[in-house]
Scaffold this motif. Structure first.
Motif, PDB file in Angstrom:
ATOM      1  N   VAL A  40     -12.212 -21.126  35.959  1.00 18.28           N
ATOM      2  CA  VAL A  40     -13.126 -20.076  36.429  1.00 18.28           C
ATOM      3  C   VAL A  40     -14.415 -20.105  35.600  1.00 18.28           C
ATOM      4  O   VAL A  40     -15.520 -20.071  36.148  1.00 18.28           O
ATOM      5  CB  VAL A  40     -12.451 -18.685  36.363  1.00 18.28           C
ATOM      6  N   GLU A  41     -14.278 -20.196  34.291  1.00 16.15           N
ATOM      7  CA  GLU A  41     -15.445 -20.234  33.406  1.00 16.15           C
ATOM      8  C   GLU A  41     -16.302 -21.466  33.685  1.00 16.15           C
ATOM      9  O   GLU A  41     -17.534 -21.372  33.781  1.00 16.15           O
ATOM     10  CB  GLU A  41     -14.995 -20.218  31.948  1.00 16.15           C
ATOM     11  N   LEU A  42     -15.655 -22.634  33.825  1.00 18.28           N
ATOM     12  CA  LEU A  42     -16.409 -23.861  34.094  1.00 18.28           C
ATOM     13  C   LEU A  42     -17.046 -23.853  35.478  1.00 18.28           C
ATOM     14  O   LEU A  42     -18.145 -24.376  35.664  1.00 18.28           O
ATOM     15  CB  LEU A  42     -15.506 -25.093  33.941  1.00 18.28           C
ATOM     16  N   TYR A  43     -16.363 -23.265  36.442  1.00 19.41           N
ATOM     17  CA  TYR A  43     -16.937 -23.185  37.776  1.00 19.41           C
ATOM     18  C   TYR A  43     -18.254 -22.406  37.735  1.00 19.41           C
ATOM     19  O   TYR A  43     -19.253 -22.826  38.303  1.00 19.41           O
ATOM     20  CB  TYR A  43     -15.977 -22.527  38.775  1.00 19.41           C
ATOM     21  N   ARG A  44     -18.235 -21.287  37.061  1.00 21.13           N
ATOM     22  CA  ARG A  44     -19.445 -20.459  36.960  1.00 21.13           C
ATOM     23  C   ARG A  44     -20.566 -21.190  36.215  1.00 21.13           C
ATOM     24  O   ARG A  44     -21.732 -21.087  36.585  1.00 21.13           O
ATOM     25  CB  ARG A  44     -19.124 -19.146  36.267  1.00 21.13           C
ATOM     26  N   ALA A  45     -20.205 -21.923  35.170  1.00 18.37           N
ATOM     27  CA  ALA A  45     -21.204 -22.609  34.350  1.00 18.37           C
ATOM     28  C   ALA A  45     -21.725 -23.903  34.986  1.00 18.37           C
ATOM     29  O   ALA A  45     -22.920 -24.198  34.918  1.00 18.37           O
ATOM     30  CB  ALA A  45     -20.628 -22.919  32.966  1.00 18.37           C
ATOM     31  N   GLU A  46     -20.840 -24.660  35.610  1.00 18.78           N
ATOM     32  CA  GLU A  46     -21.183 -26.010  36.083  1.00 18.78           C
ATOM     33  C   GLU A  46     -21.495 -26.099  37.576  1.00 18.78           C
ATOM     34  O   GLU A  46     -22.085 -27.070  38.028  1.00 18.78           O
ATOM     35  CB  GLU A  46     -20.042 -26.980  35.757  1.00 18.78           C
ATOM     36  N   LYS A  47     -21.066 -25.124  38.362  1.00 21.97           N
ATOM     37  CA  LYS A  47     -21.274 -25.104  39.813  1.00 21.97           C
ATOM     38  C   LYS A  47     -20.861 -26.432  40.472  1.00 21.97           C
ATOM     39  O   LYS A  47     -21.657 -27.096  41.129  1.00 21.97           O
ATOM     40  CB  LYS A  47     -22.744 -24.821  40.154  1.00 21.97           C
ATOM     41  N   PRO A  48     -19.598 -26.826  40.333  1.00 23.66           N
ATOM     42  CA  PRO A  48     -19.164 -28.091  40.925  1.00 23.66           C
ATOM     43  C   PRO A  48     -19.172 -28.042  42.451  1.00 23.66           C
ATOM     44  O   PRO A  48     -19.040 -26.974  43.057  1.00 23.66           O
ATOM     45  CB  PRO A  48     -17.732 -28.264  40.399  1.00 23.66           C
ATOM     46  N   PHE A  49     -19.312 -29.202  43.035  1.00 24.54           N
ATOM     47  CA  PHE A  49     -19.330 -29.338  44.488  1.00 24.54           C
ATOM     48  C   PHE A  49     -17.930 -29.214  45.077  1.00 24.54           C
ATOM     49  O   PHE A  49     -17.744 -28.723  46.178  1.00 24.54           O
ATOM     50  CB  PHE A  49     -19.944 -30.700  44.851  1.00 24.54           C
ATOM     51  N   LEU A  50     -16.930 -29.685  44.308  1.00 24.51           N
ATOM     52  CA  LEU A  50     -15.554 -29.721  44.767  1.00 24.51           C
ATOM     53  C   LEU A  50     -14.629 -29.464  43.587  1.00 24.51           C
ATOM     54  O   LEU A  50     -14.946 -29.867  42.460  1.00 24.51           O
ATOM     55  CB  LEU A  50     -15.260 -31.097  45.374  1.00 24.51           C
ATOM     56  N   VAL A  51     -13.502 -28.804  43.839  1.00 21.57           N
ATOM     57  CA  VAL A  51     -12.529 -28.496  42.790  1.00 21.57           C
ATOM     58  C   VAL A  51     -11.150 -28.972  43.233  1.00 21.57           C
ATOM     59  O   VAL A  51     -10.745 -28.733  44.371  1.00 21.57           O
ATOM     60  CB  VAL A  51     -12.457 -26.971  42.518  1.00 21.57           C
TER      61      VAL A  51
END
Length: 120
Positions: A40-51
């Motif tokens: 969750v923290e990395l998603y917010r910081a990095e804005k990945p295209f796919l998880v």
């Protein structure tokens, strides 16, 4: 360069996925999380295209982190990558916001199809 977030508590799984992308899809930058909270923290910081998200993890499970990420970004593309393959778990993940499900162990053919479907 588009980013892909791999979230799995298994170092082996993260390494295998990174290797798959290194040899087959060099145009993606890989970001790693070891549990749902970190995802969750990395998603917010990095804005990945796919998880790619495991379900069973310490601190925060995959379904809880799916829900939290999707509350932050309703357009999040999250694929559950799990050895837990029962219908109830799959339904819960899809209801939480997952766009697809890949059973561990995966094949290169399945992963290539996923990438072509969601990244083109």
């Amino acid at each position: 360069m588009k980013k892909i977030l791999i979230c799995d508590d298994s170092l082996l799984i993260r390494r295998q996925l990174k290797q798959f992308f290194h040899y087959n899809w060099k145009e993606f930058e890989i970001v790693e999380a070891i549990n749902g909270k970190e995802a969750v923290e990395l998603y917010r910081a990095e804005k990945p295209f796919l998880v790619f998200m495991d379900i069973v993890m310490p601190e925060m499970d995959g379904v809880s982190s799916l829900k939290e990420i999707c509350q932050t970004d309703s357009d999040a593309k999250i694929i559950v990558l799990s050895s837990v393959g029962n219908r109830e778990t799959l339904r819960e993940a899809i209801d939480a916001g997952a766009i697809d499900f890949v059973q561990k162990p995966w094949t290169d053919e399945v992963m290539n199809k996923i990438i072509k479907t969601y990244c083109s």
